[in-house]
Scaffold this motif. Structure first.
Motif, PDB file in Angstrom:
ATOM      1  N   HIS A  35       0.167 -85.673  77.026  1.00  0.00           N
ATOM      2  CA  HIS A  35       0.877 -86.172  78.205  1.00  0.00           C
ATOM      3  C   HIS A  35       0.810 -85.229  79.398  1.00  0.00           C
ATOM      4  CE1 HIS A  35       2.422 -89.357  75.754  1.00  0.00           C
ATOM      5  NE2 HIS A  35       3.087 -88.552  74.967  1.00  0.00           N
ATOM      6  N   ILE A  91      13.076 -85.441  71.731  1.00  0.00           N
ATOM      7  CA  ILE A  91      12.518 -84.915  70.489  1.00  0.00           C
ATOM      8  C   ILE A  91      12.805 -83.419  70.407  1.00  0.00           C
ATOM      9  CG2 ILE A  91      10.381 -84.514  69.206  1.00  0.00           C
ATOM     10  CD1 ILE A  91       9.323 -87.169  70.289  1.00  0.00           C
ATOM     11  N   TYR A 104      14.914 -81.418  67.621  1.00  0.00           N
ATOM     12  CA  TYR A 104      14.273 -80.277  66.952  1.00  0.00           C
ATOM     13  C   TYR A 104      15.187 -79.064  66.980  1.00  0.00           C
ATOM     14  CZ  TYR A 104      11.175 -76.396  66.017  1.00  0.00           C
ATOM     15  OH  TYR A 104      10.618 -75.246  65.493  1.00  0.00           O
ATOM     16  N   HIS A 114       9.605 -79.060  62.460  1.00  0.00           N
ATOM     17  CA  HIS A 114       8.439 -79.212  63.324  1.00  0.00           C
ATOM     18  C   HIS A 114       7.629 -80.457  62.949  1.00  0.00           C
ATOM     19  CE1 HIS A 114       4.529 -78.369  65.284  1.00  0.00           C
ATOM     20  NE2 HIS A 114       5.321 -77.965  66.244  1.00  0.00           N
ATOM     21  N   ARG A 142       8.882 -83.125  61.603  1.00  0.00           N
ATOM     22  CA  ARG A 142       9.691 -84.260  62.055  1.00  0.00           C
ATOM     23  C   ARG A 142       9.451 -84.505  63.539  1.00  0.00           C
ATOM     24  NH1 ARG A 142      14.166 -85.120  58.541  1.00  0.00           N
ATOM     25  NH2 ARG A 142      15.631 -85.593  60.199  1.00  0.00           N
ATOM     26  N   ALA A 143       9.425 -83.417  64.311  1.00  0.00           N
ATOM     27  CA  ALA A 143       9.168 -83.533  65.756  1.00  0.00           C
ATOM     28  C   ALA A 143       7.800 -84.158  66.003  1.00  0.00           C
ATOM     29  CB  ALA A 143       9.272 -82.166  66.425  1.00  0.00           C
ATOM     30  N   ARG A 178       7.922 -87.906  65.251  1.00  0.00           N
ATOM     31  CA  ARG A 178       8.610 -88.604  66.348  1.00  0.00           C
ATOM     32  C   ARG A 178       7.724 -88.660  67.584  1.00  0.00           C
ATOM     33  NH1 ARG A 178      13.846 -85.413  64.738  1.00  0.00           N
ATOM     34  NH2 ARG A 178      14.897 -86.968  63.430  1.00  0.00           N
ATOM     35  N   PHE A 179       7.016 -87.591  67.863  1.00  0.00           N
ATOM     36  CA  PHE A 179       6.134 -87.532  69.034  1.00  0.00           C
ATOM     37  C   PHE A 179       5.053 -88.602  68.959  1.00  0.00           C
ATOM     38  CE2 PHE A 179       3.886 -85.756  72.578  1.00  0.00           C
ATOM     39  CZ  PHE A 179       2.549 -85.958  72.292  1.00  0.00           C
ATOM     40  N   TRP A 180       4.342 -88.648  67.834  1.00  0.00           N
ATOM     41  CA  TRP A 180       3.235 -89.593  67.706  1.00  0.00           C
ATOM     42  C   TRP A 180       3.720 -91.034  67.636  1.00  0.00           C
ATOM     43  CZ3 TRP A 180      -1.191 -88.573  69.511  1.00  0.00           C
ATOM     44  CH2 TRP A 180      -1.665 -87.252  69.496  1.00  0.00           C
ATOM     45  N   ALA A 230       6.345 -92.142  69.225  1.00  0.00           N
ATOM     46  CA  ALA A 230       6.663 -92.458  70.623  1.00  0.00           C
ATOM     47  C   ALA A 230       5.377 -92.746  71.392  1.00  0.00           C
ATOM     48  CB  ALA A 230       7.427 -91.303  71.273  1.00  0.00           C
ATOM     49  N   PHE A 231       4.319 -92.006  71.089  1.00  0.00           N
ATOM     50  CA  PHE A 231       3.022 -92.227  71.728  1.00  0.00           C
ATOM     51  C   PHE A 231       2.524 -93.650  71.432  1.00  0.00           C
ATOM     52  CE2 PHE A 231      -1.078 -91.300  73.422  1.00  0.00           C
ATOM     53  CZ  PHE A 231      -2.017 -91.882  72.573  1.00  0.00           C
TER      54      PHE A 231
END
Lengths: 227, 247
Positions: A52, A70, A74, B94, B96-97, B100-102, B104-105
């Motif tokens: 991004h 996120i 975290y 990490h 988990r983050a 969540r990141f992917w 959301a992507f």
């Protein structure tokens, strides 16, 4: 417990960056703040968030974490034994908090921003009406979530307080631009009082930008068309 | 646990978002009552009451409390039934983050790009959109290789959060291949994702939950016809109006 150096890439004016900073403050985590220059993106930012290319990015023990909500989750999980819990403890309350945080970003913020980008008075009026309607939803959400306590999260600032409260600086700037109250004591009294408590919280106070500085920054970011 | 658990799920058979909680409930061996909504007709009282803000599916109603938004529901299921079945979200903060990141992507960038490219009438916009979708798949391929570390799923040995998120769209991708000959899951470009997609579809928790590809292809075809009819009607109406006649 993994400790290690903590860096945060961001900007003083960004709502999303503020979320991460409030969370770090709540957990009393020291970190190095890497201020981005307006108009350009640092090498580190581009390397840490190649998908991004946006801030905030939290770098903890050399591993990047991206996206403000996120990052806040975290921080709550990585430092779970520090400070107060940011997410509520019960699964149902967590689900409610996540739902409203998504609503704030996907619906409420979009409406707020469209006041600044509105072309002409008619469009501005429509945008204002939309923000007012959505803010009323958030008033109801506050009453439901807080259950008589001072914050969405109860006695202490939490995930949903951070999600909405980080907008307060910009909320005021847009109010000035629209020349119209957007956080109205008579229409949304609970939110109005919550806003004051939020801004005075020690984790938040040093971070909330000065309205005049932010308004000037807004003029750079959303220049008005010349007549 | 002792208490009677009443679990209801409101959904529609064709929605990828509604598939997600089904898989999660399966992973946790949770019994539930499923209610099929008619979104082309009228929405049920229960749906409107449980999700007054968005009026959308899926909605999970657990002991009369509604939980909304598909990935939110999946996390809730993971936390509420944390002693049952595999963990859906990874255990390390990490990881988990990253999950969540992917996800959301996928939900905020990738699928909206596919939807927009599918709907647009402009050839240029379609081409640009599809390039973005293909680029996104390449990024997801890289993410999969890095996260799975040689295991069959994003979640490792068992299906996890990111598998559920992206996997819920595999049916649509395969249906579009059938309907339009469009090969987004291309073995030459995204070989690991192709293998993963087949593994996902044949997993026990997914097998009878994801609708048949032929049925999805037929539905997508019908949607397209419907959209075309609506667009034709709108064009016709504005032609009449500009000619001075009112329909």
């Amino acid at each position: 417990m993994v400790t290690g150096d903590v860096k945060l890439i961001g900007s003083w004016a960004s709502v999303f960056v503020m979320r991460a900073r409030i969370a770090l403050n709540l957990k009393s985590i020291s970190y190095e703040f890497l201020q981005e220059t307006f108009g350009s993106k640092s090498e580190l930012l581009l390397k840490s968030n190649p998908v991004h290319k946006k801030m905030p990015v939290l770098i903890h023990a050399d591993k990047p974490v991206c996206e403000s909500n996120i990052i806040v989750q975290y921080i709550d999980e990585a430092w779970s034994s520090y400070g107060t819990s940011i997410l509520p403890s019960l699964p149902y309350d967590r689900a409610i908090a996540r739902f409203w945080a998504a609503y704030i970003d996907d619906k409420w913020f979009i409406a707020l921003r469209s006041i600044l980008t509105a072309q002409g008075e008619e469009e501005k009026k429509e945008a204002i009406a939309e923000v007012e309607e959505r803010t009323e939803h958030l008033e109801k959400a506050f009453i439901e979530c807080s259950n008589g306590k001072p914050f969405f999260n109860g006695d202490h600032i939490g995930f949903l307080d951070i999600a909405l409260g980080s907008f307060l600086g910009w909320w005021r700037v847009v109010e000035l631009d629209a020349n119209h109250k957007l956080l109205d004591e008579t229409k949304t009294p609970s939110l109005f009082k919550w806003a004051e408590r939020f801004c005075n919280d020690p984790a938040v106070k040093p971070l909330m930008p000065d309205t005049a500085n932010l308004a000037e920054f807004a003029r750079k970011l959303f220049p008005k068309p010349q007549p | 646990m002792g208490e009677t658990e009443e679990v209801k799920l409101l959904g529609v058979w064709y929605s990828p978002y509604a598939i997600r909680p089904k898989i999660a409930l399966r992973l946790k061996s949770v019994d539930y009552d499923y209610f099929e909504e008619d979104l082309f007709g009228s929405k049920s009282e229960l749906l409107l009451k449980s999700n007054p803000v968005h009026k959308k599916v899926p909605v999970l109603i657990h002991n009369n409390k509604p939980i909304l938004e598909s990935l939110n529901i999946v996390e809730y299921i993971d936390e509420r039934w944390n002693t049952s079945g595999p963990s859906i979200l990874p255990s390390h903060p990490h990881d988990r983050a990253q999950a969540r990141f992917w996800s959301a992507f996928v939900d905020d960038k990738w699928f909206p790009a596919l939807k927009a490219a599918a709907i647009t009438k402009s050839e240029e916009a379609k081409e640009k959109g599809m390039k973005e979708v293909e680029g996104g798949l390449l990024q997801l391929e890289e993410a999969f290789v890095s996260i799975s570390k040689g295991k069959p799923f994003f979640g490792g040995e068992a299906i996890g959060f990111m598998d559920i998120c992206l996997g819920s769209f595999v049916g649509i991708l395969k249906a579009r291949e059938k309907l339009k000959g469009e090969k987004l899951l291309d073995e030459t470009k995204v070989p690991s994702l192709c293998k993963w997609a087949d593994q996902f579809l044949s997993d026990d928790t997914v097998k009878n939950v994801v609708p048949e590809i032929d049925k999805v292809a037929e539905f997508l075809g019908e949607l397209e016809v419907r959209a075309q009819l609506i667009s034709d009607f709108k064009n016709l109406r504005s032609t009449f109006k500009s000619n001075g006649r009112v329909m």
